[in-house]
Design a protein around this motif. Structure first.
Motif, PDB file in Angstrom:
ATOM      1  N   MET A   1     -40.114  24.838 -18.076  1.00 51.83           N
ATOM      2  CA  MET A   1     -39.731  24.255 -17.176  1.00 51.83           C
ATOM      3  C   MET A   1     -41.185  24.813 -15.724  1.00 51.83           C
ATOM      4  O   MET A   1     -41.426  25.670 -15.427  1.00 51.83           O
ATOM      5  CB  MET A   1     -38.498  24.620 -16.430  1.00 51.83           C
ATOM      6  CG  MET A   1     -38.169  23.979 -15.327  1.00 51.83           C
ATOM      7  SD  MET A   1     -36.589  24.881 -14.743  1.00 51.83           S
ATOM      8  CE  MET A   1     -35.384  24.944 -16.663  1.00 51.83           C
ATOM      9  N   ASN A   2     -41.476  23.389 -15.510  1.00 53.29           N
ATOM     10  CA  ASN A   2     -42.490  24.070 -14.415  1.00 53.29           C
ATOM     11  C   ASN A   2     -41.753  23.221 -13.162  1.00 53.29           C
ATOM     12  O   ASN A   2     -42.035  22.156 -12.805  1.00 53.29           O
ATOM     13  CB  ASN A   2     -44.140  23.287 -14.620  1.00 53.29           C
ATOM     14  CG  ASN A   2     -44.925  24.237 -13.549  1.00 53.29           C
ATOM     15  OD1 ASN A   2     -44.340  24.472 -12.957  1.00 53.29           O
ATOM     16  ND2 ASN A   2     -46.191  22.979 -13.774  1.00 53.29           N
ATOM     17  N   ILE A   3     -41.569  23.825 -12.024  1.00 52.35           N
ATOM     18  CA  ILE A   3     -40.692  23.169 -10.651  1.00 52.35           C
ATOM     19  C   ILE A   3     -41.716  23.644  -9.841  1.00 52.35           C
ATOM     20  O   ILE A   3     -42.117  24.827  -9.413  1.00 52.35           O
ATOM     21  CB  ILE A   3     -39.582  24.090 -10.464  1.00 52.35           C
ATOM     22  CG1 ILE A   3     -38.600  23.447 -11.050  1.00 52.35           C
ATOM     23  CG2 ILE A   3     -38.872  23.111  -9.108  1.00 52.35           C
ATOM     24  CD1 ILE A   3     -37.143  23.953 -10.992  1.00 52.35           C
ATOM     25  N   GLU A   4     -42.210  22.546  -8.885  1.00 55.19           N
ATOM     26  CA  GLU A   4     -43.063  22.654  -7.894  1.00 55.19           C
ATOM     27  C   GLU A   4     -41.979  21.964  -5.783  1.00 55.19           C
ATOM     28  O   GLU A   4     -41.246  21.083  -6.719  1.00 55.19           O
ATOM     29  CB  GLU A   4     -43.775  21.346  -8.188  1.00 55.19           C
ATOM     30  CG  GLU A   4     -44.840  21.216  -8.805  1.00 55.19           C
ATOM     31  CD  GLU A   4     -45.704  20.674  -9.096  1.00 55.19           C
ATOM     32  OE1 GLU A   4     -46.735  19.706  -8.736  1.00 55.19           O
ATOM     33  OE2 GLU A   4     -46.319  20.353 -10.454  1.00 55.19           O
ATOM     34  N   GLY A  44     -38.229  17.701 -15.899  1.00 57.00           N
ATOM     35  CA  GLY A  44     -37.933  19.011 -16.050  1.00 57.00           C
ATOM     36  C   GLY A  44     -37.062  19.946 -16.171  1.00 57.00           C
ATOM     37  O   GLY A  44     -36.894  21.086 -17.233  1.00 57.00           O
TER      38      GLY A  44
END
Length: 285
Positions: A1-4, A44
């Motif tokens: 998971m890659n939250i921006e 995501g």
């Protein structure tokens, strides 16, 4: 998971304005870009966040929870940016006990005159590096040697003084010698103080040492007559205390004063401070 962060900003903007179009206007991007950003966030997280209709957009149950958390995260980021912004341009000078003694104010005023764009902020940190290792200062005043991680420059030496209770027999004397400390209890701050027992020859030093945690604790111990102290003249200037008398120690080795900074990350104005400190302390420090 890659939250921006840009994904969270897009989600909150949609929640605030109710449509992708208005969110895109606030964010200064295209509606298509907002749609792609939200789709990537949902992918995501593995959950649907928004219900889209022909007229507006509403959060799902999961979306409502994520939006609430996103607001907190963005608020924390904004606070972090504010804290960093508030400190930008400051020149943070750390010290453990006494900075530059009676020349501290003179140096601060001279610095402001020369560098109005970078105000000097003095930060007291009772550690060996006076705030360098703790990330509290860019450059520090130290009176004990540091390890090889730090660059140090000798800027002055100071005369040693004994600190004694006002009713101690030593208080009636004009000066003392190192041998006088034999048989006495000396107060020492082993973390950041200016004195260690190795200043005396083996067998010729104080009978005992009392550990203290700060200059205030050290002075309180001495004022109560429970110990005597050995310190630099900067302490004498910056810490007058009712019940404590300072007397010069004639035969003690001068105490060095260094400026220190990280060897691999020297602050931009370190050379300017070294020059100014040497000038001021050399002319009467």
């Amino acid at each position: 998971m890659n939250i921006e962060l840009r994904q969270l900003r897009a989600l909150v903007a949609i929640a605030d304005h109710g449509t992708f179009t208005d969110a895109a206007i606030e964010l200064g991007v295209s509606q298509a870009a907002v749609s792609r950003t939200i789709a990537a966030l949902e992918a995501g997280l593995g959950v649907r966040l928004l219900r889209r209709t022909t007229r507006n957009v509403a959060p799902t149950v999961a979306g409502g929870r994520v939006i609430a958390r996103a607001r907190r995260i963005l608020s924390e980021v904004a606070e972090l940016e504010r804290v960093v912004g508030d400190g930008r341009g400051e020149f943070r000078l750390g010290y453990a006990w006494a900075a530059f003694g009676r020349q501290t104010t003179a140096l601060q005023r001279a610095w402001v005159a020369e560098h109005p764009q970078a105000p000097m902020v003095l930060v007291q940190c009772n550690t060996l590096t006076a705030g360098l290792a703790e990330g509290m200062s860019e450059i520090s005043v130290v009176r004990r040697p540091l390890d090889a991680r730090f660059e140090t420059v000798l800027i002055a030496t100071e005369s040693p003084y004994a600190a004694v209770a006002a009713d101690d027999p030593w208080a009636k004397r004009r000066f003392l010698r190192m041998a006088d400390f034999a048989g006495r209890t000396v107060g020492i701050d082993s973390r950041s103080g200016t004195t260690t027992l190795d200043r005396w020859e083996p067998g010729a030093g104080p009978a005992a040492a009392r550990e203290t945690g700060s200059v205030d604790e050290w002075l309180t111990l001495i004022a109560a007559g429970q110990a005597v102290g050995l310190t630099s003249e900067a302490t004498v200037a910056q810490y007058p205390r009712p019940g404590v008398v300072y007397r010069p120690v004639r035969d003690a080795q001068p105490m060095p004063v260094w400026l220190a900074w990280w060897r691999d990350d020297p602050p931009a104005l370190h050379q300017a401070l070294v020059r100014l400190a040497c000038d001021i302390l050399g002319n009467g420090g």
